[in-house]
Design a protein around this motif. Structure first.
Motif, PDB file in Angstrom:
ATOM      1  N   PRO A   1       0.820  -1.219   0.000  1.00 16.64           N
ATOM      2  CA  PRO A   1       0.000   0.000   0.000  1.00 16.64           C
ATOM      3  C   PRO A   1       0.860   1.278   0.000  1.00 16.64           C
ATOM      4  N   LEU A   2       2.007   1.249   0.685  1.00 15.93           N
ATOM      5  CA  LEU A   2       2.878   2.417   0.703  1.00 15.93           C
ATOM      6  C   LEU A   2       3.445   2.713  -0.690  1.00 15.93           C
ATOM      7  N   MET A   3       3.764   1.675  -1.443  1.00 17.19           N
ATOM      8  CA  MET A   3       4.271   1.867  -2.803  1.00 17.19           C
ATOM      9  C   MET A   3       3.172   2.465  -3.681  1.00 17.19           C
ATOM     10  N   ILE A   4       1.949   2.012  -3.510  1.00 16.11           N
ATOM     11  CA  ILE A   4       0.828   2.561  -4.278  1.00 16.11           C
ATOM     12  C   ILE A   4       0.623   4.032  -3.922  1.00 16.11           C
ATOM     13  N   LYS A   5       0.730   4.366  -2.633  1.00  9.35           N
ATOM     14  CA  LYS A   5       0.620   5.773  -2.229  1.00  9.35           C
ATOM     15  C   LYS A   5       1.711   6.614  -2.877  1.00  9.35           C
ATOM     16  N   ARG A   6       2.899   6.048  -2.966  1.00 12.31           N
ATOM     17  CA  ARG A   6       4.003   6.777  -3.597  1.00 12.31           C
ATOM     18  C   ARG A   6       3.708   7.033  -5.077  1.00 12.31           C
ATOM     19  N   MET A   7       3.154   6.033  -5.753  1.00 17.31           N
ATOM     20  CA  MET A   7       2.768   6.212  -7.159  1.00 17.31           C
ATOM     21  C   MET A   7       1.762   7.347  -7.292  1.00 17.31           C
ATOM     22  N   GLN A   8       0.774   7.358  -6.410  1.00 15.25           N
ATOM     23  CA  GLN A   8      -0.255   8.391  -6.457  1.00 15.25           C
ATOM     24  C   GLN A   8       0.341   9.773  -6.171  1.00 15.25           C
ATOM     25  N   TYR A   9       1.241   9.832  -5.225  1.00 19.60           N
ATOM     26  CA  TYR A   9       1.910  11.089  -4.877  1.00 19.60           C
ATOM     27  C   TYR A   9       2.709  11.616  -6.075  1.00 19.60           C
ATOM     28  N   CYS A  10       3.469  10.753  -6.707  1.00 24.09           N
ATOM     29  CA  CYS A  10       4.263  11.149  -7.875  1.00 24.09           C
ATOM     30  C   CYS A  10       3.357  11.594  -9.015  1.00 24.09           C
ATOM     31  N   HIS A  11       2.237  10.912  -9.166  1.00 25.88           N
ATOM     32  CA  HIS A  11       1.279  11.291 -10.202  1.00 25.88           C
ATOM     33  C   HIS A  11       0.775  12.713  -9.952  1.00 25.88           C
ATOM     34  N   ALA A  12       0.430  13.015  -8.710  1.00 22.89           N
ATOM     35  CA  ALA A  12      -0.063  14.357  -8.381  1.00 22.89           C
ATOM     36  C   ALA A  12       1.005  15.414  -8.686  1.00 22.89           C
ATOM     37  N   LEU A  13       2.250  15.128  -8.375  1.00 23.25           N
ATOM     38  CA  LEU A  13       3.329  16.074  -8.691  1.00 23.25           C
ATOM     39  C   LEU A  13       3.491  16.253 -10.198  1.00 23.25           C
ATOM     40  N   ARG A  14       3.407  15.151 -10.943  1.00 21.75           N
ATOM     41  CA  ARG A  14       3.543  15.230 -12.406  1.00 21.75           C
ATOM     42  C   ARG A  14       2.411  16.043 -13.015  1.00 21.75           C
ATOM     43  N   GLN A  15       1.232  15.977 -12.412  1.00 23.64           N
ATOM     44  CA  GLN A  15       0.099  16.742 -12.924  1.00 23.64           C
ATOM     45  C   GLN A  15       0.382  18.242 -12.841  1.00 23.64           C
ATOM     46  N   ASN A  16       1.079  18.671 -11.783  1.00 22.98           N
ATOM     47  CA  ASN A  16       1.402  20.089 -11.595  1.00 22.98           C
ATOM     48  C   ASN A  16       2.647  20.507 -12.346  1.00 22.98           C
ATOM     49  N   SER A  17       3.665  19.663 -12.370  1.00 24.10           N
ATOM     50  CA  SER A  17       4.927  19.931 -13.058  1.00 24.10           C
ATOM     51  C   SER A  17       5.402  18.626 -13.665  1.00 24.10           C
ATOM     52  N   PRO A  18       5.117  18.383 -14.932  1.00 29.10           N
ATOM     53  CA  PRO A  18       5.463  17.089 -15.544  1.00 29.10           C
ATOM     54  C   PRO A  18       6.932  16.709 -15.386  1.00 29.10           C
ATOM     55  N   HIS A  19       7.141  15.431 -15.073  1.00 34.49           N
ATOM     56  CA  HIS A  19       8.461  14.813 -15.000  1.00 34.49           C
ATOM     57  C   HIS A  19       9.402  15.522 -14.035  1.00 34.49           C
TER      58      HIS A  19
END
Length: 134
Positions: free
Chosen positions: A108-126
């Protein structure tokens, strides 16, 4: 038993591999050209390099790209491709997760990390290497 990763990720989190890259091998070649040279292995709560010498835990990685492939003419291309960068080492790698019955469980922590990174990419890609922690 944990649900399969794809059932937990919102559809907007995964870019479908139907545009410029038609198959997983094309995407892997493009990522290798960008420096993603390590093949990563999932070990439930972390990734490790194939030789096992480097372990990457959720707080130390960034999911740069997540691509879904659903090639109906080639069942081997039904997978999710993750481009991952280490925030602590100079490691960039690729993890390929297959669809279906045979897949690795992910914490579950790895999935949360994926979601967190996704949110950051949405604001500033890559934004790999931002140093931001979960």
């Amino acid at each position: 038993m944990e649900q399969h990763t794809t059932t937990r990720l919102p559809s907007d989190m995964i870019r479908a591999g139907t545009g410029e890259m038609q198959c997983v091998t094309d995407a892997i070649k493009k990522l290798e050209e960008k420096g993603y040279t390590h093949n990563l292995v999932l070990a439930y709560d972390h990734f490790k390099t194939e030789d096992g010498k480097i372990k990457l835990y959720p707080k130390d990685i960034f999911f740069d790209e997540v691509m879904r492939f659903e090639n109906t003419s080639d069942p081997d291309d039904q997978s999710i491709l993750y481009a991952i960068s280490s925030l602590t080492d100079d490691v960039k790698g690729i993890y390929v997760e297959s669809y279906g019955l045979y897949h690795e469980e992910i914490s579950p922590l790895m999935i949360k990390r994926m979601q967190y990174c996704h949110a950051l990419r949405q604001n500033s890609p890559h934004q790999s290497g931002t140093g931001l922690a979960l």
